[in-house]
Scaffold this motif. Sequence first.
Motif, PDB file in Angstrom:
ATOM      1  N   VAL A   1      34.922  34.864  43.582  1.00  0.00           N
ATOM      2  CA  VAL A   1      35.326  35.919  42.652  1.00  0.00           C
ATOM      3  C   VAL A   1      36.118  35.297  41.505  1.00  0.00           C
ATOM      4  O   VAL A   1      36.916  34.378  41.712  1.00  0.00           O
ATOM      5  CB  VAL A   1      36.171  36.984  43.380  1.00  0.00           C
ATOM      6  N   THR A   2      35.894  35.778  40.309  1.00  0.00           N
ATOM      7  CA  THR A   2      36.551  35.197  39.131  1.00  0.00           C
ATOM      8  C   THR A   2      38.067  35.424  39.178  1.00  0.00           C
ATOM      9  O   THR A   2      38.560  36.363  39.817  1.00  0.00           O
ATOM     10  CB  THR A   2      35.993  35.816  37.845  1.00  0.00           C
ATOM     11  N   GLU A   3      38.763  34.545  38.477  1.00  0.00           N
ATOM     12  CA  GLU A   3      40.223  34.657  38.427  1.00  0.00           C
ATOM     13  C   GLU A   3      40.661  35.968  37.792  1.00  0.00           C
ATOM     14  O   GLU A   3      41.685  36.543  38.188  1.00  0.00           O
ATOM     15  CB  GLU A   3      40.796  33.469  37.642  1.00  0.00           C
ATOM     16  N   ARG A   4      39.910  36.449  36.829  1.00  0.00           N
ATOM     17  CA  ARG A   4      40.269  37.699  36.162  1.00  0.00           C
ATOM     18  C   ARG A   4      40.222  38.872  37.134  1.00  0.00           C
ATOM     19  O   ARG A   4      41.134  39.706  37.185  1.00  0.00           O
ATOM     20  CB  ARG A   4      39.341  37.947  34.983  1.00  0.00           C
ATOM     21  N   ARG A   5      39.167  38.919  37.965  1.00  0.00           N
ATOM     22  CA  ARG A   5      39.053  40.007  38.928  1.00  0.00           C
ATOM     23  C   ARG A   5      40.112  39.890  40.016  1.00  0.00           C
ATOM     24  O   ARG A   5      40.637  40.897  40.510  1.00  0.00           O
ATOM     25  CB  ARG A   5      37.670  40.009  39.554  1.00  0.00           C
ATOM     26  N   ILE A   6      40.450  38.665  40.417  1.00  0.00           N
ATOM     27  CA  ILE A   6      41.519  38.491  41.409  1.00  0.00           C
ATOM     28  C   ILE A   6      42.842  38.990  40.847  1.00  0.00           C
ATOM     29  O   ILE A   6      43.606  39.693  41.526  1.00  0.00           O
ATOM     30  CB  ILE A   6      41.621  37.011  41.824  1.00  0.00           C
ATOM     31  N   ALA A   7      43.127  38.647  39.591  1.00  0.00           N
ATOM     32  CA  ALA A   7      44.373  39.090  38.974  1.00  0.00           C
ATOM     33  C   ALA A   7      44.435  40.610  38.893  1.00  0.00           C
ATOM     34  O   ALA A   7      45.462  41.225  39.210  1.00  0.00           O
ATOM     35  CB  ALA A   7      44.516  38.473  37.586  1.00  0.00           C
ATOM     36  N   LEU A   8      43.327  41.242  38.496  1.00  0.00           N
ATOM     37  CA  LEU A   8      43.306  42.703  38.415  1.00  0.00           C
ATOM     38  C   LEU A   8      43.463  43.337  39.795  1.00  0.00           C
ATOM     39  O   LEU A   8      44.139  44.358  39.960  1.00  0.00           O
ATOM     40  CB  LEU A   8      42.013  43.175  37.760  1.00  0.00           C
ATOM     41  N   GLY A   9      42.834  42.727  40.804  1.00  0.00           N
ATOM     42  CA  GLY A   9      42.960  43.255  42.151  1.00  0.00           C
ATOM     43  C   GLY A   9      44.370  43.153  42.688  1.00  0.00           C
ATOM     44  O   GLY A   9      44.877  44.078  43.341  1.00  0.00           O
ATOM     45  N   VAL A  10      45.043  42.051  42.414  1.00  0.00           N
ATOM     46  CA  VAL A  10      46.430  41.887  42.869  1.00  0.00           C
ATOM     47  C   VAL A  10      47.342  42.872  42.160  1.00  0.00           C
ATOM     48  O   VAL A  10      48.250  43.462  42.775  1.00  0.00           O
ATOM     49  CB  VAL A  10      46.885  40.432  42.639  1.00  0.00           C
ATOM     50  N   LEU A  11      47.123  43.075  40.859  1.00  0.00           N
ATOM     51  CA  LEU A  11      47.923  44.075  40.145  1.00  0.00           C
ATOM     52  C   LEU A  11      47.701  45.463  40.729  1.00  0.00           C
ATOM     53  O   LEU A  11      48.644  46.256  40.869  1.00  0.00           O
ATOM     54  CB  LEU A  11      47.570  44.056  38.655  1.00  0.00           C
ATOM     55  N   ARG A  12      46.443  45.767  41.061  1.00  0.00           N
ATOM     56  CA  ARG A  12      46.133  47.070  41.667  1.00  0.00           C
ATOM     57  C   ARG A  12      46.828  47.215  43.021  1.00  0.00           C
ATOM     58  O   ARG A  12      47.232  48.312  43.419  1.00  0.00           O
ATOM     59  CB  ARG A  12      44.617  47.205  41.845  1.00  0.00           C
ATOM     60  N   ARG A  13      46.988  46.106  43.731  1.00  0.00           N
ATOM     61  CA  ARG A  13      47.660  46.135  45.030  1.00  0.00           C
ATOM     62  C   ARG A  13      49.174  46.239  44.885  1.00  0.00           C
ATOM     63  O   ARG A  13      49.842  46.947  45.646  1.00  0.00           O
ATOM     64  CB  ARG A  13      47.300  44.856  45.804  1.00  0.00           C
ATOM     65  N   ALA A  14      49.750  45.535  43.904  1.00  0.00           N
ATOM     66  CA  ALA A  14      51.207  45.450  43.805  1.00  0.00           C
ATOM     67  C   ALA A  14      51.825  46.635  43.076  1.00  0.00           C
ATOM     68  O   ALA A  14      52.930  47.062  43.411  1.00  0.00           O
ATOM     69  CB  ALA A  14      51.601  44.148  43.114  1.00  0.00           C
ATOM     70  N   LEU A  15      51.136  47.171  42.076  1.00  0.00           N
ATOM     71  CA  LEU A  15      51.750  48.195  41.224  1.00  0.00           C
ATOM     72  C   LEU A  15      52.052  49.508  41.944  1.00  0.00           C
ATOM     73  O   LEU A  15      53.118  50.092  41.715  1.00  0.00           O
ATOM     74  CB  LEU A  15      50.864  48.454  39.999  1.00  0.00           C
TER      75      LEU A  15
END
Length: 577
Positions: free
Chosen positions: A216-230
């Motif tokens: 999975v691309t770094e961009r999608r990982i970053a968005l997924g982590v933000l979705r998890r943390a926010l």
Amino acid sequence: MRTVLARLGALTALLAVVGLLPWLSRNDPALTVLRAKSAEQEATPEALDAIRADLGLDAGPLALLGRWAAGLLHGDFGTSWVSGYPVGPAVASGLGTSLTLMACALAVATLLAAALCARTVWRGARGTLGDDRPGGAVGAILVACPDFLLATIGLIVVGVWLGWLPTSGWTGPANLVLPAAAMGVPAGAMLGRLVGDALPGAFDERWVALWRSAGVTERRIALGVLRRALPAVMPQFGMVVVAVTGGAVAVETIFAVPGIGRTALGAAKSQDLPLLQGSVLALMCLGLTAGALGHLARRAMLGSGLRDAALRPPPPPRAPSGPGQYVVPVSLAAILAVVVVWGLLRDPLTVEVTEKLLQPSPTHPLGTDALGRDVLARLGHGAAHTVGAAVAVCAFGFALSLALGFAPRVSAGVADIANAVPPVLAGVLVAAALGPGTAGAAIAVALVSWPNLTAHAAALTQEARAASYLTAQRALGASPRWITIRHVLPEVAGPLARHAALRLPGTALAIASLGFLGLGTQPPTPEWGLLLDESRAYVEVAPAAALAPAAAIACLAALAVSSANLTRLPRRKAVFA
């Protein structure tokens, strides 16, 4: 259901206090109205009785509250006692100005939070995130800057010395810059800290490693982590907005912005209680709406699948352990202690008009003020009032939280309402009822500072009661009272006392902010917030003497943040709320 009912009850009680301000006030409202109508008219008993009858003050508190509530239902906020004009248009005009300013401040806060978290997101998505603290030293410094101090420094440096931006008024976009920055920078640093603390824990979760191994691309990982943390920290966003609402009172006053915060403060000082009631009601609605929107945003981000799940925030990064963690708070405390003790040995009230606004010298190490009084002496004696009041507030919070920790359901809903009321707003209400003073400022801060301590006490109590050795004590026939006094209470009191002591700098800072607004200690008694307010008038002539209170408050703010960081360290199994 109990929590909902408790929230409604606390909100109703708060509204009742606002509605009964004319009855609760120690000052005679009739005298205020008489002075506003005609300063030369004699305050005879007949004239005052006629005004009380016209205002409905002689009908009793219940009738007064009922008439005020009935007027609100019909959109009638009453008539100003000072100007004689309806309160509603004045509140609407001030609210529109404040909302514009707050929107710009929140935009600044969002951009700053994104900048502070960008490095953490980028390194986490690449799998190179280390143990460094998100936001770093810059974020810690910005969190330590209270809005009223930033506003004062911005006005002096950018507005007066450099002349880049206007220092007062509300005539164009340029007037927005300094106030929005003063309100937005501390809020943005806090938002960045909240999100940054949640990100490392989210990046360490198993699904991130699975995504990375699946390509999975770094961009999608970053968005997924933000979705998890926010979502887990989204309710705290509402509390940051509440802080911005409280900061509007000080910032609007400093920059002469005709917003609802400045209107409320002016109404409190002039005892224009109908205008104060409308302004406070508007500020309360802003704070409560912000908290509700934070919870709604969390539910929307979780979606229907996780909405009812107990989704806890990812664990924050562990604070560094060892003696190095105490270097900053101990150093700051030592600096402040030296200044305070040195100042306490000097006379803070002696007036020497022939020595006014002197530069620092061996006789006056920090110079003199506009009346020739020694600034170092006033700083030292001012700390006695500021810190003394803070000690009383922390002691009250400790005792109340220790009691409520054994009955958390009693305070669950009330704590939510208390969290939604900024200390400045509580200070305005207390000053309207009791008058400004050190005791009033301490009462105002005490009324809204207990929820965090109470949550911590409840967590410690629950953990202590679940200990396995207490199960054995119950099996042996020990009474609940004996177990509570002999085992549970000592387990809770120690950590809670340390937490209350670590909140001392932040409490002193809140009391200083009320003194800066004129709601705390009154002249000629020195107090740090009051000294900062007085020093603004002569900052160009005697900058060292004027900026000394600002430096002291900055050290106090940094000490507050450093002490708050210590509460993140694990003590036994307890978790600080």
